[in-house]
Write a protein that holds these residues in place. Structure first.
Motif, PDB file in Angstrom:
ATOM      1  N   ARG A  21       0.845  -1.204   0.000  1.00 43.35           N
ATOM      2  CA  ARG A  21       0.000   0.000   0.000  1.00 43.35           C
ATOM      3  C   ARG A  21       0.883   1.258   0.000  1.00 43.35           C
ATOM      4  O   ARG A  21       2.034   1.216   0.414  1.00 43.35           O
ATOM      5  CB  ARG A  21      -0.931  -0.023   1.225  1.00 43.35           C
ATOM      6  N   PRO A  22       0.316   2.402  -0.461  1.00 46.48           N
ATOM      7  CA  PRO A  22       1.140   3.611  -0.597  1.00 46.48           C
ATOM      8  C   PRO A  22       1.608   4.195   0.737  1.00 46.48           C
ATOM      9  O   PRO A  22       0.833   4.302   1.685  1.00 46.48           O
ATOM     10  CB  PRO A  22       0.208   4.596  -1.322  1.00 46.48           C
ATOM     11  N   VAL A  23       2.892   4.561   0.761  1.00 47.69           N
ATOM     12  CA  VAL A  23       3.508   5.184   1.945  1.00 47.69           C
ATOM     13  C   VAL A  23       4.272   6.424   1.477  1.00 47.69           C
ATOM     14  O   VAL A  23       4.896   6.397   0.422  1.00 47.69           O
ATOM     15  CB  VAL A  23       4.494   4.200   2.638  1.00 47.69           C
ATOM     16  N   VAL A  24       4.183   7.506   2.240  1.00 44.20           N
ATOM     17  CA  VAL A  24       4.938   8.726   1.914  1.00 44.20           C
ATOM     18  C   VAL A  24       5.863   9.066   3.079  1.00 44.20           C
ATOM     19  O   VAL A  24       5.414   9.210   4.222  1.00 44.20           O
ATOM     20  CB  VAL A  24       3.991   9.919   1.644  1.00 44.20           C
ATOM     21  N   ALA A  25       7.152   9.180   2.790  1.00 48.31           N
ATOM     22  CA  ALA A  25       8.121   9.579   3.814  1.00 48.31           C
ATOM     23  C   ALA A  25       8.087  11.094   4.005  1.00 48.31           C
ATOM     24  O   ALA A  25       7.793  11.847   3.070  1.00 48.31           O
ATOM     25  CB  ALA A  25       9.526   9.134   3.397  1.00 48.31           C
ATOM     26  N   ALA A 292       2.552  17.248   0.116  1.00 48.95           N
ATOM     27  CA  ALA A 292       2.173  15.962   0.709  1.00 48.95           C
ATOM     28  C   ALA A 292       1.024  15.338  -0.089  1.00 48.95           C
ATOM     29  O   ALA A 292       0.991  14.122  -0.328  1.00 48.95           O
ATOM     30  CB  ALA A 292       1.762  16.158   2.162  1.00 48.95           C
ATOM     31  N   ARG A 293       0.078  16.179  -0.517  1.00 46.55           N
ATOM     32  CA  ARG A 293      -1.069  15.685  -1.286  1.00 46.55           C
ATOM     33  C   ARG A 293      -0.604  15.065  -2.610  1.00 46.55           C
ATOM     34  O   ARG A 293      -0.995  13.959  -2.963  1.00 46.55           O
ATOM     35  CB  ARG A 293      -2.054  16.840  -1.548  1.00 46.55           C
ATOM     36  N   LEU A 294       0.277  15.785  -3.306  1.00 44.62           N
ATOM     37  CA  LEU A 294       0.775  15.260  -4.584  1.00 44.62           C
ATOM     38  C   LEU A 294       1.608  13.995  -4.357  1.00 44.62           C
ATOM     39  O   LEU A 294       1.483  13.018  -5.106  1.00 44.62           O
ATOM     40  CB  LEU A 294       1.608  16.336  -5.310  1.00 44.62           C
ATOM     41  N   ALA A 295       2.438  13.997  -3.314  1.00 43.74           N
ATOM     42  CA  ALA A 295       3.275  12.822  -3.025  1.00 43.74           C
ATOM     43  C   ALA A 295       2.401  11.594  -2.781  1.00 43.74           C
ATOM     44  O   ALA A 295       2.701  10.491  -3.264  1.00 43.74           O
ATOM     45  CB  ALA A 295       4.173  13.097  -1.824  1.00 43.74           C
ATOM     46  N   ALA A 296       1.298  11.767  -2.038  1.00 41.90           N
ATOM     47  CA  ALA A 296       0.403  10.640  -1.750  1.00 41.90           C
ATOM     48  C   ALA A 296      -0.211  10.123  -3.052  1.00 41.90           C
ATOM     49  O   ALA A 296      -0.351   8.906  -3.245  1.00 41.90           O
ATOM     50  CB  ALA A 296      -0.684  11.065  -0.772  1.00 41.90           C
ATOM     51  N   ARG A 297      -0.555  11.024  -3.946  1.00 37.04           N
ATOM     52  CA  ARG A 297      -1.134  10.592  -5.228  1.00 37.04           C
ATOM     53  C   ARG A 297      -0.107   9.851  -6.077  1.00 37.04           C
ATOM     54  O   ARG A 297      -0.439   8.877  -6.748  1.00 37.04           O
ATOM     55  CB  ARG A 297      -1.689  11.809  -5.991  1.00 37.04           C
ATOM     56  N   ILE A 298       1.153  10.303  -6.038  1.00 38.93           N
ATOM     57  CA  ILE A 298       2.209   9.606  -6.783  1.00 38.93           C
ATOM     58  C   ILE A 298       2.417   8.211  -6.173  1.00 38.93           C
ATOM     59  O   ILE A 298       2.545   7.220  -6.895  1.00 38.93           O
ATOM     60  CB  ILE A 298       3.524  10.416  -6.771  1.00 38.93           C
ATOM     61  N   ALA A 299       2.438   8.146  -4.838  1.00 43.04           N
ATOM     62  CA  ALA A 299       2.633   6.846  -4.166  1.00 43.04           C
ATOM     63  C   ALA A 299       1.494   5.893  -4.544  1.00 43.04           C
ATOM     64  O   ALA A 299       1.721   4.693  -4.766  1.00 43.04           O
ATOM     65  CB  ALA A 299       2.695   7.040  -2.651  1.00 43.04           C
ATOM     66  N   ARG A 300       0.277   6.425  -4.639  1.00 38.54           N
ATOM     67  CA  ARG A 300      -0.858   5.591  -5.034  1.00 38.54           C
ATOM     68  C   ARG A 300      -0.690   5.105  -6.460  1.00 38.54           C
ATOM     69  O   ARG A 300      -0.929   3.948  -6.776  1.00 38.54           O
ATOM     70  CB  ARG A 300      -2.157   6.391  -4.898  1.00 38.54           C
ATOM     71  N   ALA A 301      -0.243   6.011  -7.339  1.00 36.97           N
ATOM     72  CA  ALA A 301      -0.067   5.649  -8.746  1.00 36.97           C
ATOM     73  C   ALA A 301       1.030   4.596  -8.926  1.00 36.97           C
ATOM     74  O   ALA A 301       0.968   3.768  -9.826  1.00 36.97           O
ATOM     75  CB  ALA A 301       0.254   6.899  -9.567  1.00 36.97           C
ATOM     76  N   LEU A 302       2.034   4.626  -8.055  1.00 39.74           N
ATOM     77  CA  LEU A 302       3.131   3.652  -8.159  1.00 39.74           C
ATOM     78  C   LEU A 302       2.651   2.247  -7.781  1.00 39.74           C
ATOM     79  O   LEU A 302       3.201   1.260  -8.164  1.00 39.74           O
ATOM     80  CB  LEU A 302       4.289   4.042  -7.245  1.00 39.74           C
TER      81      LEU A 302
END
Ligand code: PSU
Ligand code: MN
Length: 302
Positions: A21-25, A292-302
């Motif tokens: 699942r998506p994780v953002v550091a 943070a919002r964009l990073a979470a979306r990128i993590a989801r897309a990955l």
């Protein structure tokens, strides 16, 4: 998920990583050295909430009592935000804090190292360190740039902090083979401001396209990370011509007081908060949340 004897991964983060699942550091120098208490903790809390709203798990990285922590509880994060004498840790001294059992905030460079050790590929921050104005005599160039060249983590930022020489920072990133991708803009943002006078090296308009680019680099065996430059929302920005005077004044004071090394960035940020009557701090908090919002979306897309 990667395990390592020197790494403590928070159970929620570990579970998300093993399940894919998506994780953002998130970094912690911004907490220990980038903003004053209690705004620093309010910011960190708000940023974690944004990541959760977007369906990802936040993992704030820091060194606490000699342990490299990936994901902090609310209490631990609050305690770190109030720690006096926390170290500012980059590549050069991350291991020192561990071997000497100290506590400190991790910079972009050190957070990238922790994220990679844990198996996290997306990281959100405010602005990266870069080439300081006057670097031709001071040689002050952030280790963040070298880290981007060697560590395969996507760093979502509002560009390089505008206290830096953005043009020289872009030149170094290009030399070191680091892609700089602006999100939905043809020009590089300048941290508190949506636009600098520097054209965007590369432009992408969706989180999916950024994820695809990152994956393609990996598939080709091209080492290193990438810098995503995400402009602050329009209603929260301070235009570059308004900021210029404050930045120059802070810079001049730093030179006059002989501030050097690690102290330069925290000194300038704190002085600019004072000179703008707190306005730069509000913008700084807004841009970190936006990243943070964009990073979470990128993590989801990955
Ligand atoms: N961005 C912010 N506030 C900060 C920093 C970035 O909005 O405090 C920190 C980051 O941790 C970055 C560091 O890695 O400043 C750069 O410091 P230096 O220029 O000393 O490398
Ligand atoms: Mn420096």
């Amino acid at each position: 998920m990667n395990t390592h004897p020197l790494l403590d991964i928070h159970p929620e983060v570990a579970e998300a990583l093993s399940a894919g699942r998506p994780v953002v550091a998130l970094e912690s120098t911004i907490i220990t050295h980038g903003m004053p208490w209690p705004d620093n903790d309010a910011m960190a809390q708000a940023v974690e909430s944004v990541i959760r709203e977007e369906g990802a798990v936040p993992a704030t990285i820091a060194v606490i009592d000699g342990r490299l922590r990936v994901g902090l509880s609310d209490e631990e994060r609050r305690e770190l935000a109030q720690t006096q004498g926390a170290l500012k840790l980059s590549r050069a001294d991350l291991a020192f804090a561990i071997s000497e059992r100290r506590s400190g905030g991790t910079t972009v460079a050190a957070t990238m190292i922790g994220a990679q050790m844990a198996g996290i590929s997306v990281f959100a921050t405010g602005g990266i360190g870069g080439v300081h104005k006057g670097a031709e005599t001071s040689f002050d160039i952030s280790a963040d740039l070298d880290e981007l060249a060697r560590t395969a983590v996507i760093v979502v930022s509002a560009g390089a902090k505008a206290i830096l020489d953005i043009e020289k920072t872009l030149e170094v990133l290009e030399t070191r083979g680091v892609p700089v991708v602006t999100f939905g803009s043809d020009v590089m943002p300048a941290f508190w401001s949506r636009a600098s006078r520097h054209p965007a090296p590369l432009r992408l308009d969706t989180a999916e396209a950024i994820a695809r680019f990152h994956k393609t680099r990996g598939d080709m065996g091209i080492a290193g990370g990438m810098l995503v430059a995400n402009p602050v929302p329009e209603n929260e920005e301070i235009p570059a011509d308004e900021m210029a005077g404050f930045i120059a004044a802070a810079q001049e004071e730093a030179t006059r007081q002989g501030v050097t090394g690690k102290a330069v960035t925290p000194f300038l940020l704190a002085r600019i908060v004072e000179l703008t009557g707190g306005r730069s701090l509000a913008t700084n908090i807004a841009l970190v949340k936006n990243n943070a919002r964009l990073a979470a979306r990128i993590a989801r897309a990955l």
